[in-house]
Design an enzyme around this catalytic site. Structure first.
Site, mmCIF file in Angstrom:
data_model
loop_
_atom_site.group_PDB
_atom_site.id
_atom_site.type_symbol
_atom_site.label_atom_id
_atom_site.label_comp_id
_atom_site.label_asym_id
_atom_site.label_seq_id
_atom_site.Cartn_x
_atom_site.Cartn_y
_atom_site.Cartn_z
ATOM 1 N N ALA A 48 0.796 -1.225 0.000
ATOM 2 C CA ALA A 48 0.000 0.000 0.000
ATOM 3 C C ALA A 48 0.834 1.283 0.000
ATOM 4 C CB ALA A 48 -0.973 -0.014 1.185
ATOM 5 N N ASP A 252 -3.253 -3.113 3.959
ATOM 6 C CA ASP A 252 -3.564 -2.238 2.830
ATOM 7 C C ASP A 252 -4.664 -1.245 3.153
ATOM 8 O OD1 ASP A 252 -2.286 -3.325 -0.026
ATOM 9 O OD2 ASP A 252 -2.301 -4.773 1.601
#
EC number: 5.3.1.23
Length: 361
Positions: A48, A252
């Site tokens: 991420a 994420d």
């Protein structure tokens, strides 16, 4: 940190091609928002924070291309496009934002970075396109540098949770390769070692894309941090044998109530950790916490290609015609999370109230 996952070099973005590690080490070059979006979608870059940094540079690259601020990078641009007015520049920028936003749906850092870049664009919208492009590039540089600073702060907080000699299990790759550098979960390990603690890492293989086998193990070997690679279905056995002292993973996206979306298989690890009374920590920058999503049930889960499950590279082991599912992430309920490790500190037993309080500090 021996490698730069992303770097600005000779007026272009370069990213390590993580699809071919550890067999080969290669940087690929990017010049436009569309090419960066494809790099994100095809998992040249993943994780991420790294996706967010890449998207920021994608916006800057598109602004440079549209403004002709770096003419050597735009040989295919038509004379009409090179002479485009502000309206054409704005149209092209909107298209760049759109294609980047569509690259991967689960990693919230992607949308966080795009929103930040849009705010900068709007703040200098009355300036000439070349000036806008340079301002956006400066912001992308700052996002990269900021990510490393945040990871090191997060690492220090997380290192304090690990005892000397700890054997720590991790799932997927949340290291330097998943960020601008240092790492989230693996950053905790690096910081613990830097503080003088002797820790060892157990890396889940992380099927089907093998981020643990290919990336986490590789990173730890580069850092001379003891690492043992296991298949995903061995974690419970090692826990039952008393060979795991803690679990640290990345994420994420974290919902407002503390539910955590991470690489598929994380939920199983969390359930096993709870069964064996092993602390389960999630390392996440505040930019990964999405207060707009109430619970993990609302987090979009990306479904990836069947080919990733059928086999790996040129080797195929699944029967032709078999039905395949390939969700890339799962959601771990907040009740299974011992603590969220952030750059501002650790939230133990995370819930909506604790998260909002920390976000306001």
């Amino acid at each position: 940190m021996k490698v730069e996952t992303l770097r600005w070099f000779n007026n272009r973005l370069e990213m390590i091609d993580q699809r071919i590690l550890p067999a080969a080490f290669e940087y690929l070059s990017y010049y436009t928002a569309h090419s960066v979006a494809e790099g994100i979608r095809s998992m040249v870059v993943r994780g991420a924070p790294a996706i967010g940094v890449a998207a920021a540079y994608g916006v800057a690259l598109e602004a440079l291309r549209l403004s002709n601020a770096t003419p050597s990078l735009t040989p295919a641009l038509s004379p009409e496009r090179r002479g485009s007015d502000a309206a054409e520049f704005n149209k092209g920028m909107e298209e760049g934002f759109k294609v980047l936003a569509a690259s991967r749906p689960t990693a919230v850092n992607l949308f966080w970075a795009l929103q930040r870049m849009r705010k900068v664009w709007e703040s200098v919208a009355t300036q000439t396109p070349p000036r806008i492009a340079q301002r956006l590039l400066a912001e992308a540089h700052e996002i990269l540098a900021e990510d490393i600073r945040i990871n090191k702060a997060m690492g220090a907080h997380g290192a304090a949770l690990l005892k000397d000699g700890a054997r720590v299990l991790t799932h997927c790759n949340a290291g330097a390769l998943a960020t601008a550098g240092w790492g989230t979960a693996l950053g905790v390990f690096r910081s613990a070692v830097e503080a003088g603690k002797k820790i060892s890492v157990i890396a889940d293989e992380t099927r089907p894309f093998l981020q643990g086998a290919r990336l986490t193990a590789w990173e730890m070997v580069q850092e001379n941090i003891p690492v043992t690679l296991i298949t995903d279905n061995m974690a419970g056995h090692l826990m039952a044998q008393g060979e795991v002292d803690a679990v640290v993973v990345g994420t994420d996206r974290v919902a407002a109530n503390g539910d955590v979306a991470n690489k598929i298989g994380t939920y199983m690890v969390a359930v096993l950790a709870r069964r064996h009374n092993i602390p389960f920590y999630v390392a996440c920058p505040l930019s990964t916490i999405d207060l707009s999503i109430a619970t993990g049930k609302d987090i979009p889960i990306e479904e990836r290609s069947e080919d990733e499950v059928k086999g790996f590279r040129d080797c195929r082991w699944a029967a032709e015609g078999v039905k395949i599912r390939n969700p890339a992430f799962d959601v771990t309920p907040a009740e299974l999370v011992t603590g969220l490790i952030t750059e501002k500190g650790v939230i133990l037993q995370p819930d909506a109230q604790g998260i909002r309080k920390l976000m306001q500090v």
